[in-house]
Write an enzyme that holds these catalytic residues in place. Structure first.
Site, PDB file in Angstrom:
ATOM      1  NE  ARG A  13      10.242   1.704  11.359  1.00 42.42           N
ATOM      2  CZ  ARG A  13      11.400   2.160  10.906  1.00 42.42           C
ATOM      3  NH1 ARG A  13      11.554   2.391   9.630  1.00 42.42           N
ATOM      4  NH2 ARG A  13      12.396   2.369  11.727  1.00 42.42           N
ATOM      5  CG  HIS A  49      11.630 -10.979   7.949  1.00 42.32           C
ATOM      6  ND1 HIS A  49      10.683 -10.915   6.960  1.00 42.32           N
ATOM      7  CD2 HIS A  49      12.423 -12.028   7.649  1.00 42.32           C
ATOM      8  CE1 HIS A  49      10.918 -11.870   6.086  1.00 42.32           C
ATOM      9  NE2 HIS A  49      11.960 -12.558   6.479  1.00 42.32           N
ATOM     10  CG  HIS A  96      -6.159   6.121  -4.410  1.00 39.98           C
ATOM     11  ND1 HIS A  96      -6.398   6.885  -3.295  1.00 39.98           N
ATOM     12  CD2 HIS A  96      -7.372   5.742  -4.867  1.00 39.98           C
ATOM     13  CE1 HIS A  96      -7.695   6.972  -3.092  1.00 39.98           C
ATOM     14  NE2 HIS A  96      -8.308   6.276  -4.035  1.00 39.98           N
ATOM     15  CB  THR A 112     -14.791  -3.154  -8.018  1.00 40.64           C
ATOM     16  OG1 THR A 112     -14.164  -3.064  -6.735  1.00 40.64           O
ATOM     17  CG2 THR A 112     -15.586  -4.437  -8.046  1.00 40.64           C
ATOM     18  CG  ASP A 136     -12.617  -2.828  -3.456  1.00 45.25           C
ATOM     19  OD1 ASP A 136     -11.415  -2.660  -3.181  1.00 45.25           O
ATOM     20  OD2 ASP A 136     -13.425  -1.900  -3.583  1.00 45.25           O
ATOM     21  CE  LYS A 164       7.430 -17.706  10.622  1.00 43.72           C
ATOM     22  NZ  LYS A 164       7.176 -17.748   9.184  1.00 43.72           N
TER      23      LYS A 164
END
Ligand code: ADP
Length: 320
Positions: free
Chosen positions: A245, A217, A251, A126, A128, A215
């Site tokens: 954003r 970004h 996937h 997996t 994960d 900073k």
């Protein structure tokens, strides 16, 4: 000794599953054991979809992501009557024991079959990294590298536009993909099921990064199933000077050729699974602890508490 074993992949697919199938097949054949590939996990076992594999059938599969024997979910496998049909099919194909490559659901299926007289060994497949009986699951390292590449690219564009990129990564309620990728990419904020989520705190931190640390970004890495990342990005745009954003990696994280780490892990684990079945051992799962390949009882593995990642979160906080 066992004469013929089966191998199947079950639940979510992960890069490195093919390397594990190859290892199981070749390690078994090297020990004089035949191997049957069972298609589409427990579903194929129930439907009798299986065929003999040879050394040649697993040539050139090591580099391929996904699984050459397919994977599926069959919730009905929890019913004993369904498992009985599956066992009939195994008997027809003279399969005496099975290597089950998948996540903890697949481990439960493997244990249920073992309790009905078919020795099964679980391999952790997996992306994960949510199987606590192993430090690393097969597929995690590849997915991690895919996430890192994506975040590095987002950084290029977000730094040019004074943006805050909110990147949602997978993990199935385990924060490892987010934590490790966030650490690897120098993300400003990492949000996982383990860290918890406090929207006000996130916005305050971003304002601090902007006003005090200057900073221009920021990257926020967040595990899936925590919050709506589009909404979070909108709130960042409203409450800070960053333009928020959201990117949901989705996937794409499951695909790709496995990394060297996953190939070696899958190869070592596949060989261990065959060794256990050859010794008539079932109901165990294979893991890697301190770079050693080990096996433990599946029930024990499923009951183990997850190791804390607090030290890594604290390290991240210190360096950001
Ligand atoms: P993963 O293995 O990735 O955690 P799932 O939780 O979907 O994925 O489990 C994969 C399959 O394992 C299920 O579709 C089902 O066929 C089988 N399975 C899951 N839980 C059990 C259980 N308690 N008993 C028997 N089989 C199970």
């Amino acid at each position: 000794m066992v004469k013929r074993i089966g191998v199947l992949t079950s639940g979510g697919d992960a890069p490195g599953m093919n390397a594990a199938i190859r290892a199981v097949t070749r390690s078994a054949i090297a020990r004089g054991i035949e191997v049957v590939g069972i298609y589409d996990g427990f579903k194929g076992m129930y439907e009798g979809k299986m065929e003999l594999l040879s050394t040649k059938s697993v040539s050139d599969v090591m580099i391929r992501g996904g699984t050459i024997i397919g994977t599926a979910r069959l919730p009905e496998f929890k019913d004993e009557s369904v498992r009985k049909v599956a066992i009939e099919n195994l008997k027809k194909f003279e399969v005496e024991a099975v290597v089950v490559i998948g996540g903890d659901g697949s481990y439960r299926g493997a244990m249920a079959l073992t309790n009905m007289g078919i020795n099964c060994i679980g391999l952790p497949g997996t992306i994960d990294n949510d199987i606590v009986s192993t430090e690393y699951t097969i597929g995690f390292d590849t997915a991690l590298n895919t996430v890192i590449q994506a975040i590095d690219k987002l950084r290029d564009t977000s730094s040019s536009h004074h943006r805050c990129s909110v990147v949602e990564v997978m993990g199935n309620r385990c924060g490892d993909l987010a934590l490790y990728s966030g650490l690897s990419c120098g993300a400003e904020i990492i949000i996982t099921p383990e860290t918890g989520y406090d929207e006000v705190e996130v916005l305050n931190k971003l304002r601090y990064f902007e006003e005090v640390k200057h900073k221009n970004h920021a990257i926020v890495v967040i595990s899936e199933k925590i919050t709506d990342v589009e909404m979070l990005a909108q709130k960042i745009s409203n409450a800070t000077k960053f333009s928020g954003r959201a990117t949901v990696l989705g996937h794409v994280q499951r695909g790709g050729s496995p990394t060297a780490f996953d190939r070696v892990l899958a190869t070592r684990m596949g060989d261990k699974a065959v060794e256990l079945l050859a010794n008539n051992i079932g109901g165990q799962c294979v893991g890697m602890i301190n770079n050693k390949i080990v096996s433990i009882d599946i029930n024990e593995a499923l009951a183990m508490p997850k190791a804390s990642r607090k030290h890594l979160s604290e390290l991240h906080e210190r360096l950001v």
